[in-house]
Design a protein around this motif. Structure first.
Motif, PDB file in Angstrom:
ATOM      1  N   VAL A 108       0.868  -1.181   0.000  1.00 36.72           N
ATOM      2  CA  VAL A 108       0.000   0.000   0.000  1.00 36.72           C
ATOM      3  C   VAL A 108       0.905   1.231   0.000  1.00 36.72           C
ATOM      4  O   VAL A 108       1.166   1.835   1.038  1.00 36.72           O
ATOM      5  CB  VAL A 108      -0.944  -0.019   1.226  1.00 36.72           C
ATOM      6  CG1 VAL A 108      -1.887   1.189   1.218  1.00 36.72           C
ATOM      7  CG2 VAL A 108      -1.751  -1.308   1.238  1.00 36.72           C
ATOM      8  N   TYR A 111       5.458   3.430   1.304  1.00 37.13           N
ATOM      9  CA  TYR A 111       5.444   3.536   2.769  1.00 37.13           C
ATOM     10  C   TYR A 111       5.259   2.166   3.398  1.00 37.13           C
ATOM     11  O   TYR A 111       5.988   1.781   4.299  1.00 37.13           O
ATOM     12  CB  TYR A 111       4.286   4.447   3.191  1.00 37.13           C
ATOM     13  CG  TYR A 111       4.520   5.318   4.395  1.00 37.13           C
ATOM     14  CD1 TYR A 111       4.294   4.860   5.688  1.00 37.13           C
ATOM     15  CD2 TYR A 111       4.930   6.641   4.228  1.00 37.13           C
ATOM     16  CE1 TYR A 111       4.481   5.690   6.788  1.00 37.13           C
ATOM     17  CE2 TYR A 111       5.107   7.476   5.329  1.00 37.13           C
ATOM     18  CZ  TYR A 111       4.878   7.004   6.605  1.00 37.13           C
ATOM     19  OH  TYR A 111       5.061   7.830   7.689  1.00 37.13           O
ATOM     20  N   GLN A 112       4.271   1.423   2.940  1.00 35.82           N
ATOM     21  CA  GLN A 112       4.032   0.103   3.525  1.00 35.82           C
ATOM     22  C   GLN A 112       5.125  -0.880   3.156  1.00 35.82           C
ATOM     23  O   GLN A 112       5.423  -1.800   3.919  1.00 35.82           O
ATOM     24  CB  GLN A 112       2.662  -0.452   3.120  1.00 35.82           C
ATOM     25  CG  GLN A 112       2.203  -1.603   4.022  1.00 35.82           C
ATOM     26  CD  GLN A 112       1.727  -2.826   3.267  1.00 35.82           C
ATOM     27  OE1 GLN A 112       1.345  -2.741   2.115  1.00 35.82           O
ATOM     28  NE2 GLN A 112       1.761  -3.976   3.918  1.00 35.82           N
ATOM     29  N   PHE A 115       7.677  -0.301   5.681  1.00 34.81           N
ATOM     30  CA  PHE A 115       7.228  -0.888   6.949  1.00 34.81           C
ATOM     31  C   PHE A 115       7.463  -2.397   6.973  1.00 34.81           C
ATOM     32  O   PHE A 115       8.009  -2.930   7.941  1.00 34.81           O
ATOM     33  CB  PHE A 115       5.746  -0.581   7.169  1.00 34.81           C
ATOM     34  CG  PHE A 115       5.194  -1.161   8.435  1.00 34.81           C
ATOM     35  CD1 PHE A 115       4.374  -2.286   8.421  1.00 34.81           C
ATOM     36  CD2 PHE A 115       5.503  -0.591   9.665  1.00 34.81           C
ATOM     37  CE1 PHE A 115       3.874  -2.826   9.599  1.00 34.81           C
ATOM     38  CE2 PHE A 115       5.002  -1.126  10.849  1.00 34.81           C
ATOM     39  CZ  PHE A 115       4.188  -2.242  10.815  1.00 34.81           C
ATOM     40  N   PHE A 118      11.262  -3.171   7.391  1.00 30.47           N
ATOM     41  CA  PHE A 118      11.800  -3.018   8.741  1.00 30.47           C
ATOM     42  C   PHE A 118      11.257  -4.074   9.700  1.00 30.47           C
ATOM     43  O   PHE A 118      11.987  -4.653  10.488  1.00 30.47           O
ATOM     44  CB  PHE A 118      11.513  -1.614   9.291  1.00 30.47           C
ATOM     45  CG  PHE A 118      12.296  -0.523   8.611  1.00 30.47           C
ATOM     46  CD1 PHE A 118      11.650   0.475   7.902  1.00 30.47           C
ATOM     47  CD2 PHE A 118      13.691  -0.493   8.670  1.00 30.47           C
ATOM     48  CE1 PHE A 118      12.373   1.490   7.257  1.00 30.47           C
ATOM     49  CE2 PHE A 118      14.414   0.509   8.032  1.00 30.47           C
ATOM     50  CZ  PHE A 118      13.754   1.500   7.322  1.00 30.47           C
ATOM     51  N   GLN A 119       9.970  -4.351   9.613  1.00 36.91           N
ATOM     52  CA  GLN A 119       9.365  -5.338  10.505  1.00 36.91           C
ATOM     53  C   GLN A 119       9.902  -6.744  10.235  1.00 36.91           C
ATOM     54  O   GLN A 119       9.991  -7.563  11.141  1.00 36.91           O
ATOM     55  CB  GLN A 119       7.836  -5.338  10.324  1.00 36.91           C
ATOM     56  CG  GLN A 119       7.167  -4.110  10.893  1.00 36.91           C
ATOM     57  CD  GLN A 119       7.072  -4.144  12.405  1.00 36.91           C
ATOM     58  OE1 GLN A 119       6.625  -5.121  12.987  1.00 36.91           O
ATOM     59  NE2 GLN A 119       7.507  -3.087  13.069  1.00 36.91           N
ATOM     60  N   ALA A 120      10.233  -6.991   8.962  1.00 36.55           N
ATOM     61  CA  ALA A 120      10.695  -8.326   8.569  1.00 36.55           C
ATOM     62  C   ALA A 120      12.154  -8.565   8.924  1.00 36.55           C
ATOM     63  O   ALA A 120      12.562  -9.706   9.162  1.00 36.55           O
ATOM     64  CB  ALA A 120      10.525  -8.513   7.062  1.00 36.55           C
ATOM     65  N   LEU A 121      12.962  -7.496   8.941  1.00 32.82           N
ATOM     66  CA  LEU A 121      14.405  -7.670   9.012  1.00 32.82           C
ATOM     67  C   LEU A 121      15.072  -7.053  10.231  1.00 32.82           C
ATOM     68  O   LEU A 121      16.212  -7.406  10.541  1.00 32.82           O
ATOM     69  CB  LEU A 121      15.059  -7.090   7.736  1.00 32.82           C
ATOM     70  CG  LEU A 121      14.556  -7.690   6.407  1.00 32.82           C
ATOM     71  CD1 LEU A 121      15.134  -6.915   5.219  1.00 32.82           C
ATOM     72  CD2 LEU A 121      14.912  -9.163   6.296  1.00 32.82           C
ATOM     73  N   PRO A 140      11.378   6.563  12.852  1.00 32.88           N
ATOM     74  CA  PRO A 140      10.318   5.959  13.673  1.00 32.88           C
ATOM     75  C   PRO A 140      10.055   4.498  13.315  1.00 32.88           C
ATOM     76  O   PRO A 140       9.756   3.690  14.191  1.00 32.88           O
ATOM     77  CB  PRO A 140       9.077   6.816  13.393  1.00 32.88           C
ATOM     78  CG  PRO A 140       9.528   7.994  12.646  1.00 32.88           C
ATOM     79  CD  PRO A 140      10.916   7.802  12.201  1.00 32.88           C
ATOM     80  N   MET A 141      10.181   4.141  12.041  1.00 30.81           N
ATOM     81  CA  MET A 141       9.944   2.750  11.656  1.00 30.81           C
ATOM     82  C   MET A 141      11.026   1.847  12.247  1.00 30.81           C
ATOM     83  O   MET A 141      10.740   0.739  12.706  1.00 30.81           O
ATOM     84  CB  MET A 141       9.896   2.588  10.135  1.00 30.81           C
ATOM     85  CG  MET A 141       8.584   3.055   9.519  1.00 30.81           C
ATOM     86  SD  MET A 141       8.461   2.497   7.798  1.00 30.81           S
ATOM     87  CE  MET A 141       6.898   3.257   7.319  1.00 30.81           C
ATOM     88  N   MET A 144      10.186   1.526  15.914  1.00 33.32           N
ATOM     89  CA  MET A 144       9.025   0.658  16.156  1.00 33.32           C
ATOM     90  C   MET A 144       9.425  -0.810  16.040  1.00 33.32           C
ATOM     91  O   MET A 144       8.845  -1.679  16.691  1.00 33.32           O
ATOM     92  CB  MET A 144       7.895   0.986  15.172  1.00 33.32           C
ATOM     93  CG  MET A 144       6.585   0.294  15.487  1.00 33.32           C
ATOM     94  SD  MET A 144       5.228   0.937  14.474  1.00 33.32           S
ATOM     95  CE  MET A 144       4.044  -0.397  14.623  1.00 33.32           C
ATOM     96  N   ALA A 145      10.448  -1.072  15.211  1.00 32.08           N
ATOM     97  CA  ALA A 145      10.926  -2.451  15.054  1.00 32.08           C
ATOM     98  C   ALA A 145      11.955  -2.815  16.125  1.00 32.08           C
ATOM     99  O   ALA A 145      12.490  -3.920  16.129  1.00 32.08           O
ATOM    100  CB  ALA A 145      11.520  -2.636  13.658  1.00 32.08           C
ATOM    101  N   VAL A 281       5.196 -10.522   6.823  1.00 33.74           N
ATOM    102  CA  VAL A 281       4.687  -9.331   7.519  1.00 33.74           C
ATOM    103  C   VAL A 281       3.417  -8.853   6.830  1.00 33.74           C
ATOM    104  O   VAL A 281       2.400  -8.573   7.461  1.00 33.74           O
ATOM    105  CB  VAL A 281       5.725  -8.192   7.529  1.00 33.74           C
ATOM    106  CG1 VAL A 281       5.121  -6.915   8.122  1.00 33.74           C
ATOM    107  CG2 VAL A 281       6.958  -8.597   8.310  1.00 33.74           C
ATOM    108  N   SER A 285      -0.533  -8.349   8.238  1.00 26.78           N
ATOM    109  CA  SER A 285      -0.868  -6.959   8.550  1.00 26.78           C
ATOM    110  C   SER A 285      -1.988  -6.407   7.679  1.00 26.78           C
ATOM    111  O   SER A 285      -3.023  -6.028   8.190  1.00 26.78           O
ATOM    112  CB  SER A 285       0.369  -6.065   8.477  1.00 26.78           C
ATOM    113  OG  SER A 285       0.977  -6.152   7.200  1.00 26.78           O
TER     114      SER A 285
END
Lengths: 419, 420
Positions: A108, A111-112, A115, A118-121, A140-141, A144-145, A281, A285
């Protein structure tokens, strides 16, 4: 007893998760609201004030009239028509066979994709090198991770002429090398860069690549403005350098590519063994992205594939159109005493405001950085919205970069009349 | 060889498997009648499609809109739900627009659940709840719905016959319980919770727990049943996030728009997640959904309101499907709401021992049915934890929001079932 519980209002236990601590402030929320409140001319947020090209609007219309399936779920990791053309398109550019099903994730917006990356790695304790100034969401990303940011500044090189260009901002090789440690998981680069407009050259990318290979680090390359370079500057994909495909996640955007930022279609591209984690991820999500817009972007991309390199290509026409606007804006800014930095690529131009002597006697902004105060004054007193460049620096370094503001020149409106 | 640094992060460890990825590709074969994945093959209402076409013509609507929700949409939502909740809803502080109901669930978990938190989930559950709780570091605590009452074969079972044991439910709450997730109407059973809601509310208040109420099928409730929002019960507004879906409301699952509604002190945390994950949802789609909601707001309570007319249309399909399944020898569980029906296949006595031992019976049955009967469904144990597999492994889930020709094709298969 029920009565007193209703009076309680807020729950007594702590509610929010730690992962969102310290990342609730957001410059866009603050400044777009202000611009809207004062009905300011918006040269702040980065989106065109003109329509997407006709061929892609047509593609969207066709898609939404294309039968029930265009309004129902499509393949979660990317609509088949879209991933196939993206694979074809970028295979030709990167110089390798990209697998549409394994090597691409549609998201999406870019940006996504960031996201998911970062969340995956990025795990707690991982370091991520970020080059300042940076698109504000990276830090911030990473936080957050659970990661730690390791900042590296672009610096104005020695002996610049009076007319500044984004090419005058460079990385120091020693400083860059010093940021890599055994805990470094990834480095984020953005080329063309937001807000500076710098387009990294081959030598710079090779320098980064060598360090990534030496330290076994992943490169996250945000290339959303890849089709917008000026003055013959070439965009180079770090993933195409030797040894880099297997460790690079390249991020792209249909919104920026086709001047349709509101469609929120983006992608991450890279080797299957890394992309599969981004997919995990994604499936936990948002799971799917909207179908019709993906279909339209697929059709538009096929059209661009067919006319690539020719005059009819939108990727030729848009930068040509913006090339002039960029020069005109620079002239306007100079005429009022600002010192613009001519960008080699992208949507934005920054300008040095230190020559202006404005009385910023607004008590409500007293404790903010100078550029924030200037931007708010400009919105309230002159009806013109821009963005303070210190927003693209970490809190630790904001103080050093308070004298620039950012303008978006992807506008058809006669912005010069405001100067 | 992949570097050790290219391994996945801890938060997604073990979350890569997904029942949909497995079954949707199988069912994509056009010779198979697909009653598996939950999406309509009926067209969306024409005014919703037209709304999108119109929105796409406006320059500004092809560019970024407000991150937490396009003004037209959040205002329309506050109008529609203001009426339903019978309260003033602040469109900017009490509503967040997300990428589908899925995105609302994710934003809620990421915002409010962390390591050390327990989250109660009622089985069978929409399969993403458990992985999302885990990804947020929380611990899922499961409690099954149980079929009450009579032994012997009842040819007519309703989703209302599946209930929560009150004592069992109370025993799941403790000081670590951060939230309970409820889904009404429920996927896959179709249960519409009413009397249970008060018991759940009492426990939430007693233990100071949050309630995450997934109500994406809220408009699809059949005759004799009523959808009740737990957030409207005393003491619940302040601790409840209610989730809705444009995809399910307007039969446009491919638009992927949903929303979370709740008190500002909770929604603001979901907004923080939103602004750090995808920032904003697509503009023209939001405009079109907003316009669609305004149109149906005027018709609420009348028969040509889409919320009412769709439910009426689906009730016929529901009854038709139940009859077809009974004829074959399956025992359908007639749902009070939603667009799924589960069916007990025990009476068919289908011997699947040749398919090995490593999967629950329903997984084997679904695969066998796809291969031998060209009819796709979803195994219900995909929606339960390991401990409840035995209780649910004789059930398959079928989706009935399908056009008549699809149901005709299914009927033909079911009618000739015993003729092979």
């Amino acid at each position: 007893m029920i009565f007193s519980l209703i009076m309680q209002g807020n729950m007594s236990r702590k509610l929010h998760a730690r992962r969102i601590e310290g990342i609730d402030k957001n410059i866009w929320v603050e400044f777009s609201q202000l611009a809207a409140d004062y009905k300011a001319v918006n040269l702040g947020q980065g989106f065109p004030d003109f329509s997407p090209p006709h061929f892609i609007q047509e593609a969207f219309c066709k898609a939404l009239n294309g039968g029930f399936s265009k309004h129902q779920y499509t393949r979660a990791f990317g609509h088949p028509n879209l991933v196939k053309i993206l694979a074809k398109f970028f295979s030709r550019i990167v110089g390798r066979e990209i697998d549409p099903m394994e090597d691409i994730l549609v998201s999406v917006g870019a940006y996504q994709a960031l996201f998911c990356t970062f969340q995956a790695l990025i795990d707690e304790g991982d370091e991520v090198i970020i080059v300042e100034p940076f698109f504000d969401c990276y830090q911030p990303m990473v936080m957050m991770a659970g990661g730690t940011t390791c900042l590296l500044d672009l610096r104005l090189k020695e002996g610049c002429g009076p007319v500044l260009s984004s090419a005058d901002w460079v990385l120091s090789p020693e400083e860059l090398a010093s940021k890599f440690s055994p805990r470094t998981k990834a480095i984020v680069i953005n080329t063309p860069n937001n807000p500076l407009g710098k387009v990294y050259q081959q030598e710079e990318l090779h320098m980064i690549a060598d360090l990534c290979i030496k330290h076994d680090v992943i490169c996250i390359s945000d290339e959303v403005y890849e089709w917008l370079t000026y003055d013959g500057t070439k965009h180079v994909k770090i993933a195409s350098l030797p040894g880099m495909w297997e460790r690079t996640v390249t991020i792209g955007s249909a919104g920026k590519t086709f001047s349709a930022t509101g469609w929120k279609v983006g992608w991450a591209m890279g080797p299957g063994h890394i992309l599969k984690h981004l997919k995990t991820v994604h499936q936990n999500s948002v799971y799917h992205c909207a179908t019709a817009a993906q279909e339209a972007v697929a059709v538009g991309s096929q059209r661009e594939y067919d006319v690539f390199g020719t005059e009819g290509s939108y990727f030729q026409q848009l930068p040509k159109h913006l090339h002039e606007k960029r020069l005109r804006l620079a002239d306007c800014l100079k005429s009022v005493g600002l010192k613009p930095v001519l960008p080699q690529g992208g949507y934005f131009m920054i300008a040095d405001i230190s020559n202006l002597n404005v009385d910023l006697a607004d008590p409500s902004t007293k404790d903010e950085p100078y550029d924030y105060r200037f931007v708010k004054w400009l919105i309230k007193e002159k009806g013109l919205a821009t963005i303070p460049v210190s927003a693209f620096f970490s809190p630790e370094h904001k103080d050093e970069f308070q004298k620039y503001i950012r303008f978006c020149f992807v506008k058809n409106g006669m912005f010069c009349s405001y100067f | 060889m992949a570097s050790i640094k290219h391994k996945n992060t801890k938060r997604i460890e073990g979350l890569d498997k997904n029942v949909w990825v497995a079954f949707t590709s199988v069912a994509a074969d056009p010779s198979i009648v697909n009653l598996g994945q939950g999406y309509p093959d009926i067209p969306p209402p024409s005014y919703v499609k037209e709304g999108l076409a119109q929105a796409a013509m406006v320059d500004r609507l092809n560019q970024y809109t407000r991150g937490f929700g396009h003004p037209t949409l959040v205002k329309a939502l506050s109008k529609v739900y203001g009426k339903v909740y019978d309260r003033q809803l602040d469109p900017f502080k009490e509503i967040l627009v997300t990428v589908g109901g899925y995105g609302s669930l994710f934003s809620t978990m990421q915002a409010l659940v962390e390591e050390g938190d327990e989250v109660i989930i009622i089985e069978p559950f929409f399969d993403c709840y458990v992985p999302m709780v885990k990804m947020a570091g929380g611990k899922p605590v499961l409690i099954p719905l149980r079929l009450k009452g009579s032994s012997g074969t009842a040819s007519s079972v309703s989703s209302a016959d599946w209930v929560l044991d009150q004592e069992e439910l109370a025993s799941k709450f403790n000081s670590k319980t951060k939230a309970i997730i409820i889904n009404t109407p429920n996927n896959p059973i179709g249960k519409v919770s009413r009397s249970e809601l008060q018991a759940i509310a009492d426990l939430c208040i007693k233990h100071d727990t949050l309630c995450i109420s997934d109500e994406v099928y809220e408009w699809l409730v059949y005759k004799g049943h009523e959808h009740v929002k737990i957030a409207t019960l005393p003491g619940m507004w302040d601790r409840t996030i209610t989730i809705g879906s444009a995809g399910k409301t307007f039969s446009v699952t491919g638009w992927k728009l949903g929303w979370s509604i709740g008190p500002e002190h909770l929604i603001k945390h979901l907004q923080t997640v939103m602004q750090n994950s995808l920032y904003t949802c697509p503009t023209p789609l939001q405009e079109a959904v907003g316009q669609g909601l305004l149109r149906d707001f005027e018709l609420m309570g009348k028969p040509d309101c889409y919320f009412t007319s769709l439910a009426l249309e689906l009730e016929g399909k529901r009854d038709r499907m139940a009859a077809m399944l009974r004829q074959t020898g399956m025992t359908p569980v007639v749902p009070e709401g939603g667009y799924f029906m589960i069916a007990d296949v025990t009476a068919l006595n289908q011997d699947l021992s040749h398919m090995g031992d490593d999967e629950p019976y329903d997984y084997k049955f679904v695969k066998w049915m796809i291969k031998e009967k060209k009819l796709a469904s979803i195994p219900v144990t995909a929606f339960v934890g390991e401990d409840s597999v035995k209780q649910f492994e004789k059930y398959i889930r079928l989706c009935f929001i399908k056009q008549e020709s699809t149901l005709d094709a299914a009927e033909a298969i079911l009618k000739s079932w015993n003729k092979d």
